[in-house]
Design a protein around this motif. Structure first.
Motif, PDB file in Angstrom:
ATOM      1  N   ILE A 164       0.756  -1.066  -0.021  1.00 35.67           N
ATOM      2  CA  ILE A 164       0.039   0.041  -0.165  1.00 35.67           C
ATOM      3  C   ILE A 164       0.769   1.270   0.073  1.00 35.67           C
ATOM      4  O   ILE A 164       0.288   2.195   0.160  1.00 35.67           O
ATOM      5  CB  ILE A 164      -0.882   0.062   1.273  1.00 35.67           C
ATOM      6  N   HIS A 165       2.169   1.077  -0.139  1.00 37.57           N
ATOM      7  CA  HIS A 165       3.116   2.190  -0.011  1.00 37.57           C
ATOM      8  C   HIS A 165       3.122   3.159  -1.329  1.00 37.57           C
ATOM      9  O   HIS A 165       2.640   2.256  -2.595  1.00 37.57           O
ATOM     10  CB  HIS A 165       4.400   1.829   0.540  1.00 37.57           C
ATOM     11  N   LYS A 166       3.621   4.286  -1.365  1.00 36.92           N
ATOM     12  CA  LYS A 166       3.783   5.058  -2.622  1.00 36.92           C
ATOM     13  C   LYS A 166       4.861   4.423  -3.491  1.00 36.92           C
ATOM     14  O   LYS A 166       5.920   4.122  -2.909  1.00 36.92           O
ATOM     15  CB  LYS A 166       4.148   6.279  -2.329  1.00 36.92           C
ATOM     16  N   ASN A 167       4.449   4.079  -4.584  1.00 34.88           N
ATOM     17  CA  ASN A 167       5.401   3.513  -5.739  1.00 34.88           C
ATOM     18  C   ASN A 167       5.190   4.052  -7.003  1.00 34.88           C
ATOM     19  O   ASN A 167       4.052   3.752  -7.677  1.00 34.88           O
ATOM     20  CB  ASN A 167       5.321   1.963  -5.714  1.00 34.88           C
ATOM     21  N   LEU A 168       6.281   4.806  -7.472  1.00 39.59           N
ATOM     22  CA  LEU A 168       6.242   5.318  -8.865  1.00 39.59           C
ATOM     23  C   LEU A 168       7.006   4.189  -9.678  1.00 39.59           C
ATOM     24  O   LEU A 168       8.262   3.693  -9.428  1.00 39.59           O
ATOM     25  CB  LEU A 168       6.755   6.538  -9.092  1.00 39.59           C
ATOM     26  N   LYS A 169       6.372   3.690 -10.851  1.00 39.26           N
ATOM     27  CA  LYS A 169       7.001   2.521 -11.412  1.00 39.26           C
ATOM     28  C   LYS A 169       8.119   2.667 -12.010  1.00 39.26           C
ATOM     29  O   LYS A 169       8.485   3.541 -12.449  1.00 39.26           O
ATOM     30  CB  LYS A 169       5.833   2.368 -12.802  1.00 39.26           C
ATOM     31  N   ASP A 170       9.195   1.480 -11.497  1.00 37.33           N
ATOM     32  CA  ASP A 170      10.542   1.499 -11.938  1.00 37.33           C
ATOM     33  C   ASP A 170      11.159   2.817 -11.240  1.00 37.33           C
ATOM     34  O   ASP A 170      12.109   3.257 -11.940  1.00 37.33           O
ATOM     35  CB  ASP A 170      10.772   1.376 -13.473  1.00 37.33           C
ATOM     36  N   ASP A 171      10.703   3.555 -10.356  1.00 33.31           N
ATOM     37  CA  ASP A 171      11.404   5.074 -10.070  1.00 33.31           C
ATOM     38  C   ASP A 171      11.619   4.756  -8.556  1.00 33.31           C
ATOM     39  O   ASP A 171      10.762   4.887  -7.647  1.00 33.31           O
ATOM     40  CB  ASP A 171      10.712   6.106 -10.424  1.00 33.31           C
ATOM     41  N   VAL A 172      12.988   4.835  -8.222  1.00 37.33           N
ATOM     42  CA  VAL A 172      13.560   4.516  -6.679  1.00 37.33           C
ATOM     43  C   VAL A 172      13.288   5.772  -5.770  1.00 37.33           C
ATOM     44  O   VAL A 172      12.676   5.856  -4.885  1.00 37.33           O
ATOM     45  CB  VAL A 172      14.874   4.064  -6.891  1.00 37.33           C
ATOM     46  N   SER A 173      13.572   6.956  -6.495  1.00 34.59           N
ATOM     47  CA  SER A 173      13.379   8.207  -5.626  1.00 34.59           C
ATOM     48  C   SER A 173      11.772   8.420  -5.672  1.00 34.59           C
ATOM     49  O   SER A 173      11.566   9.020  -4.777  1.00 34.59           O
ATOM     50  CB  SER A 173      14.176   9.163  -6.670  1.00 34.59           C
ATOM     51  N   GLY A 174      11.204   7.945  -6.545  1.00 37.57           N
ATOM     52  CA  GLY A 174       9.603   8.204  -6.426  1.00 37.57           C
ATOM     53  C   GLY A 174       8.881   7.228  -5.522  1.00 37.57           C
ATOM     54  O   GLY A 174       7.636   7.242  -5.423  1.00 37.57           O
ATOM     55  N   THR A 175       9.630   6.286  -4.898  1.00 35.24           N
ATOM     56  CA  THR A 175       9.124   5.156  -4.251  1.00 35.24           C
ATOM     57  C   THR A 175       9.293   5.392  -2.631  1.00 35.24           C
ATOM     58  O   THR A 175      10.548   5.645  -2.125  1.00 35.24           O
ATOM     59  CB  THR A 175       9.768   3.815  -4.551  1.00 35.24           C
ATOM     60  N   ASN A 176       8.379   5.479  -1.901  1.00 39.46           N
ATOM     61  CA  ASN A 176       8.403   5.938  -0.407  1.00 39.46           C
ATOM     62  C   ASN A 176       7.740   4.739   0.392  1.00 39.46           C
ATOM     63  O   ASN A 176       6.406   4.498   0.375  1.00 39.46           O
ATOM     64  CB  ASN A 176       7.882   7.130   0.059  1.00 39.46           C
TER      65      ASN A 176
END
Length: 408
Positions: A164-176
């Protein structure tokens, strides 16, 4: 003739007229003559009968008196007899006591029951996609909070939620990993869910698979250090928030997975011994599965070990026996996939056969016909142990983790 003579004559006449009234034991009139001649006794026959009755009563056995009994009981013969019987009684009693002690001492000892945690004792309910579970209109944490009573009615021990966490597809910096996806709710919604679940004695296990929307669940191998650091920080963050365990999937794509899993498990166990870590892999290679368990003793692994649809009965038997031998007393598990439904890898006509197999294996099993089921138990579980599933009304998108109780 005098008056007395007349009376006697009347009696003689009466006796002659009524011979049936004569005594039956009188042989002749001579037996009566002396009485008549004496004139002093007219009822001698009755007197003789009473005397006979008294003699009969006198001849009956009356037993010994109290004094006679005490005298006999005090005789040497009876005293020795009583002592002999008393001695035999106590010898027999002591013999039976000694026999019971010998049986208890020589009887094989029962195996000690292994220490069991809460996830060993009940069902875990897996909810991977909130919108699929609740519908597009209520597919968020607030909507799930409203279904806690429903989950409690299923008598589950916990839920495996997410990711359920924030995840921008294939983007490490955009994943929290420490932030709830805004489309699913907020941290406050999650805290409210934790409180509601705790009131119903339901544990919450959070899926922290980092890049669950991307192609590689662990991003690019060159970013592994950044990803694992995020996971470590997220573990501590959510443990402080009150989460009871974690799940990570696709660990076959994580380099040096066994070492990282051991490190993450140490973090959870150092916080509390009743925290659970689940690792999932799509690998069916036994050596790879065993490598995940190398440094993590209480890790629960879901895999595709039995996922080959072309397996024969003999091959399945071999794989099951091999797995049990290698895992020994470890809390092992069976599954056809870490996340896929059983219908996606097994033909419809074999569904019941696979269900029967997975339900009777002496370990854990993952099966769904239309849902995900994970059945767990200690090695040595009684085969064919019954499961109460008739009250579970599961939708196609719902998942359930079931655990057998330990049977020595």
């Amino acid at each position: 003739m005098s008056q007395d003579t007349e009376v006697d004559m009347k009696e003689v006449e009466l006796n002659e007229l009524e011979p049936e009234k004569q005594p039956m034991n009188a042989a002749s009139g001579a037996a009566v003559a002396p009485v008549m001649a004496g004139g002093a006794e007219k009822n001698g026959l009755v007197k003789n009968k009473v005397a006979d009755d008294e003699a009969e009563v006198a001849s009956k056995f009356t037993g010994l008196s109290k004094e006679e009994l005490l005298k006999v009981a005090s005789s040497p013969g009876w005293v020795r007899t009583r002592w002999a019987l008393l001695l035999l009684f106590w010898l027999g009693w002591l013999g039976m006591l000694a026999g019971a002690v010998v049986i208890i001492v020589r009887a094989p000892r029962c195996r000690e029951l292994p220490a069991q945690s809460w996830w060993h004792k009940g069902a875990l309910y897996r909810i991977g996609d909130l919108q699929a579970f609740l519908g597009s209109d209520a597919g968020n944490l607030a909507g799930l909070n409203g279904r806690v009573d429903y989950l409690s009615s299923l008598k589950v021990k916990g839920i495996v939620l997410g990711p359920i966490h924030k995840n921008l597809k294939d983007d490490v910096s955009g994943t929290n990993l420490e932030q709830v996806d805004p489309t699913l709710g907020s941290k406050e919604d999650f805290d409210s869910l934790l409180q509601s679940a705790r009131k119903k004695s339901i544990r919450v296990i959070l899926d922290l698979t980092p890049n669950y929307r991307g192609q590689n669940s662990w991003f690019h191998p060159s970013q592994i250090d950044t990803v694992t650091a995020k996971v470590k920080n997220a573990l501590s963050f959510w443990l402080q928030a009150g989460v009871d365990g974690f799940q990570v999937r696709d660990v076959e794509n994580l380099a040096n997975a066994s070492a990282f899993l051991a490190e993450w498990q140490n973090i959870t166990k150092n916080f509390s011994e009743d925290r659970l870590l689940i690792a999932g892999t799509e690998s069916s290679n036994l050596q790879h599965i065993l490598s995940l368990l190398e440094f993590a003793n209480d890790l629960l692994v879901t895999s595709s070990y039995l996922s080959d649809p072309n397996l024969t009965g003999e091959r399945v038997k071999f794989l099951v026996t091999q797995y049990l031998n290698f895992t020994d007393s470890h809390w092992c598990s069976w599954s056809l996939s870490q996340a896929k439904l059983l219908t996606s890898s097994v033909p419809a006509y074999l569904l019941r056969l696979y269900q029967l197999l997975l339900f009777t294996l002496p370990a854990s099993a993952s099966l769904p016909a239309r849902v995900d089921l994970l059945l767990s138990t200690q090695t040595g579980r009684e085969e064919g142990a019954s499961l109460e599933l008739e009250h579970l009304k599961l939708e196609p998108h719902e998942g359930l983790l079931l655990r057998f109780p330990y049977v020595p």
